[in-house]
Design a protein around this motif. Structure first.
Motif, mmCIF file in Angstrom:
data_model
loop_
_atom_site.group_PDB
_atom_site.id
_atom_site.type_symbol
_atom_site.label_atom_id
_atom_site.label_comp_id
_atom_site.label_asym_id
_atom_site.label_seq_id
_atom_site.Cartn_x
_atom_site.Cartn_y
_atom_site.Cartn_z
ATOM 1 N N THR A 64 -3.551 4.225 8.480
ATOM 2 C CA THR A 64 -3.451 2.925 7.701
ATOM 3 C C THR A 64 -3.621 1.849 8.738
ATOM 4 O O THR A 64 -4.125 0.835 8.696
ATOM 5 C CB THR A 64 -2.606 2.828 6.640
ATOM 6 O OG1 THR A 64 -2.758 4.026 5.798
ATOM 7 C CG2 THR A 64 -2.842 1.636 5.726
ATOM 8 N N TYR A 87 3.565 -0.503 3.972
ATOM 9 C CA TYR A 87 3.109 0.893 3.391
ATOM 10 C C TYR A 87 4.294 1.480 2.910
ATOM 11 O O TYR A 87 5.279 2.013 3.796
ATOM 12 C CB TYR A 87 2.518 1.471 4.843
ATOM 13 C CG TYR A 87 1.881 2.968 4.114
ATOM 14 C CD1 TYR A 87 0.188 2.666 3.940
ATOM 15 C CD2 TYR A 87 2.346 4.035 4.395
ATOM 16 C CE1 TYR A 87 -0.250 3.851 3.806
ATOM 17 C CE2 TYR A 87 1.573 5.246 4.136
ATOM 18 C CZ TYR A 87 0.419 5.107 3.809
ATOM 19 O OH TYR A 87 -0.141 6.327 3.322
ATOM 20 N N CYS A 145 0.837 -5.804 6.191
ATOM 21 C CA CYS A 145 0.873 -4.752 5.465
ATOM 22 C C CYS A 145 2.415 -3.967 5.114
ATOM 23 O O CYS A 145 2.918 -3.742 6.172
ATOM 24 C CB CYS A 145 -0.214 -3.704 5.816
ATOM 25 S SG CYS A 145 -0.161 -2.033 5.133
ATOM 26 N N ASN A 180 6.303 0.120 7.552
ATOM 27 C CA ASN A 180 6.585 1.076 7.022
ATOM 28 C C ASN A 180 7.904 1.206 6.113
ATOM 29 O O ASN A 180 8.794 0.740 6.720
ATOM 30 C CB ASN A 180 6.296 2.511 7.848
ATOM 31 C CG ASN A 180 5.062 2.174 8.526
ATOM 32 O OD1 ASN A 180 3.970 2.241 7.902
ATOM 33 N ND2 ASN A 180 4.924 2.362 9.773
ATOM 34 N N LYS A 217 5.151 1.495 -5.369
ATOM 35 C CA LYS A 217 4.785 0.056 -5.061
ATOM 36 C C LYS A 217 4.992 -1.069 -6.164
ATOM 37 O O LYS A 217 5.292 -2.331 -5.696
ATOM 38 C CB LYS A 217 3.146 0.129 -4.706
ATOM 39 C CG LYS A 217 2.794 1.340 -3.706
ATOM 40 C CD LYS A 217 1.236 1.087 -3.245
ATOM 41 C CE LYS A 217 0.496 1.746 -4.483
ATOM 42 N NZ LYS A 217 0.816 3.344 -4.856
ATOM 43 N N HIS A 224 2.357 -4.340 10.344
ATOM 44 C CA HIS A 224 2.585 -3.297 9.534
ATOM 45 C C HIS A 224 4.225 -3.020 9.395
ATOM 46 O O HIS A 224 4.570 -3.063 10.441
ATOM 47 C CB HIS A 224 1.823 -2.170 9.885
ATOM 48 C CG HIS A 224 1.605 -0.946 8.975
ATOM 49 N ND1 HIS A 224 0.099 -1.096 8.125
ATOM 50 C CD2 HIS A 224 2.278 -0.136 8.763
ATOM 51 C CE1 HIS A 224 0.222 0.022 7.540
ATOM 52 N NE2 HIS A 224 1.458 0.627 7.799
ATOM 53 N N VAL A 274 -5.346 6.316 -1.697
ATOM 54 C CA VAL A 274 -4.986 6.010 -0.278
ATOM 55 C C VAL A 274 -6.686 5.895 0.469
ATOM 56 O O VAL A 274 -6.739 5.245 1.619
ATOM 57 C CB VAL A 274 -4.398 7.052 0.719
ATOM 58 C CG1 VAL A 274 -2.967 6.977 -0.052
ATOM 59 C CG2 VAL A 274 -4.929 8.488 0.308
ATOM 60 N N ALA A 278 0.740 6.735 7.414
ATOM 61 C CA ALA A 278 0.933 5.479 7.682
ATOM 62 C C ALA A 278 0.280 5.108 9.019
ATOM 63 O O ALA A 278 -0.180 3.805 9.107
ATOM 64 C CB ALA A 278 2.328 5.249 7.771
ATOM 65 N N LEU A 301 1.051 -1.311 -0.097
ATOM 66 C CA LEU A 301 -0.154 0.063 -0.290
ATOM 67 C C LEU A 301 0.948 1.408 -0.107
ATOM 68 O O LEU A 301 2.082 1.132 0.090
ATOM 69 C CB LEU A 301 -0.954 -0.042 1.301
ATOM 70 C CG LEU A 301 -1.686 -1.147 1.539
ATOM 71 C CD1 LEU A 301 -2.492 -1.153 2.690
ATOM 72 C CD2 LEU A 301 -2.939 -1.302 0.419
ATOM 73 N N GLY A 302 0.033 2.394 -0.305
ATOM 74 C CA GLY A 302 0.954 3.709 -0.104
ATOM 75 C C GLY A 302 0.538 4.526 -1.189
ATOM 76 O O GLY A 302 -0.342 4.067 -2.056
#
Length: 282
Positions: free
Chosen positions: A160, A137, A135, A170, A16, A168, A109, A157, A9-10
């Motif tokens: 999300t 991000y 995830c 990042n 991505k 998650h 997003v 971030a 995601l991002g």
């Protein structure tokens, strides 16, 4: 083998698709099997072909043509249509039921921070199909090294993370674009958000968010402190510029493996202890 899914995601332009291709390339280089799942109904395959492609079910261009919607509206419609036809996705995933799936998601997003379509998809993958999800991000380094924008990105971030309720990671992508203009010591400050970043004013800082109206400084300090109080937002660097050196990709994959328990024999690693900035060639 665990049933593992990695959601990428991002925001748009964060890299991505390049990241997904880099993971696929790394997996191929070490003899592991992975499959690329395209969840962007407006995307075309690049380096690696899609094992599962949402465009086989519905595409943004078809929705825009038939319903007269704009790009964002068409994208939301496509995901709502997917949720109404999850049996199609189940059938597609059934061919790769015990494999490592990398989900390349759209860059809008609002799909995973405002409307509940992606959280509903996550719930289905976890509860109905038994996937262990992670995830990733992405935020691009040239954007977030601007201090005001950095905390904006950190908040997105964190939003999300809270919205999806998933393990998650990042990632600061495109580190290669800033490593020559920013000292390694300075860049490391952005991997673990520090409220003091907004207090370190220098002659090059411009804009109200640092040097101007005091109310903005006070607001940003409060936002930075909020991120620090949560203690959840950290970043790993990503440099995909050198395809022969996969150190940053290897590091990120190792954290994904720890989170999803893909290989339960691994020793867990702390992101802040493993971060390395790609060195300059000279």
């Amino acid at each position: 083998m665990s049933k593992v899914g990695v959601l990428t995601l991002g925001p748009a332009g964060a890299g991505k698709t390049t990241f997904c291709n880099s993971i696929m390339s790394y997996m191929e280089s070490i003899g592991r099997t992975a499959h690329l799942v395209n969840l962007d109904p407006a995307a075309e395959p690049t380096e690696f072909s899609f094992s599962i492609d949402i465009r086989d079910l519905i595409s943004v261009s078809d929705v825009q043509e038939e319903l007269g919607l704009g790009p964002n509206g068409a994208l939301v419609y496509c995901f709502e249509f997917l949720l109404d036809n999850l049996d199609w996705l189940d059938e597609q995933i059934g061919d790769y039921n015990n494999d490592y799936l990398i989900f390349d998601c759209p860059g809008q997003v609002e799909l995973y921070s405002h409307v509940p379509v992606v959280p509903m998809l996550v719930q289905h993958l976890q509860q109905q199909l038994g996937f262990r999800l992670c995830c990733t991000y992405l935020l691009e380094a040239p954007f977030v090294v601007d201090r005001g924008k950095f905390f904006s990105g950190a908040l997105s971030a964190m939003s999300t993370m809270i919205f999806l309720e998933l393990p998650h990671i990042n990632v600061l992508s495109k580190v290669d674009l800033v490593k020559e203009s920013i000292a390694k010591r300075e860049l490391k400050k952005f991997f673990n958000p520090d409220p003091a970043l907004l207090e370190e004013v220098n002659d090059e800082d411009k804009g109200d968010y640092v040097t101007g109206n005091q109310k903005y400084r006070k607001l940003n300090k409060a936002i930075a402190q909020l991120v620090d109080d949560f203690g959840m937002v950290q970043f790993l660097p990503l440099d995909c510029s050198d395809k022969d050196s996969n150190k940053s990709v290897e590091l990120i994959v190792s954290h994904i493996d720890d989170i999803t328990q893909w290989n339960e024999g691994q020793e867990p690693k702390e992101p802040k202890d493993e971060i390395e900035i790609p060195e300059d060639d000279d």
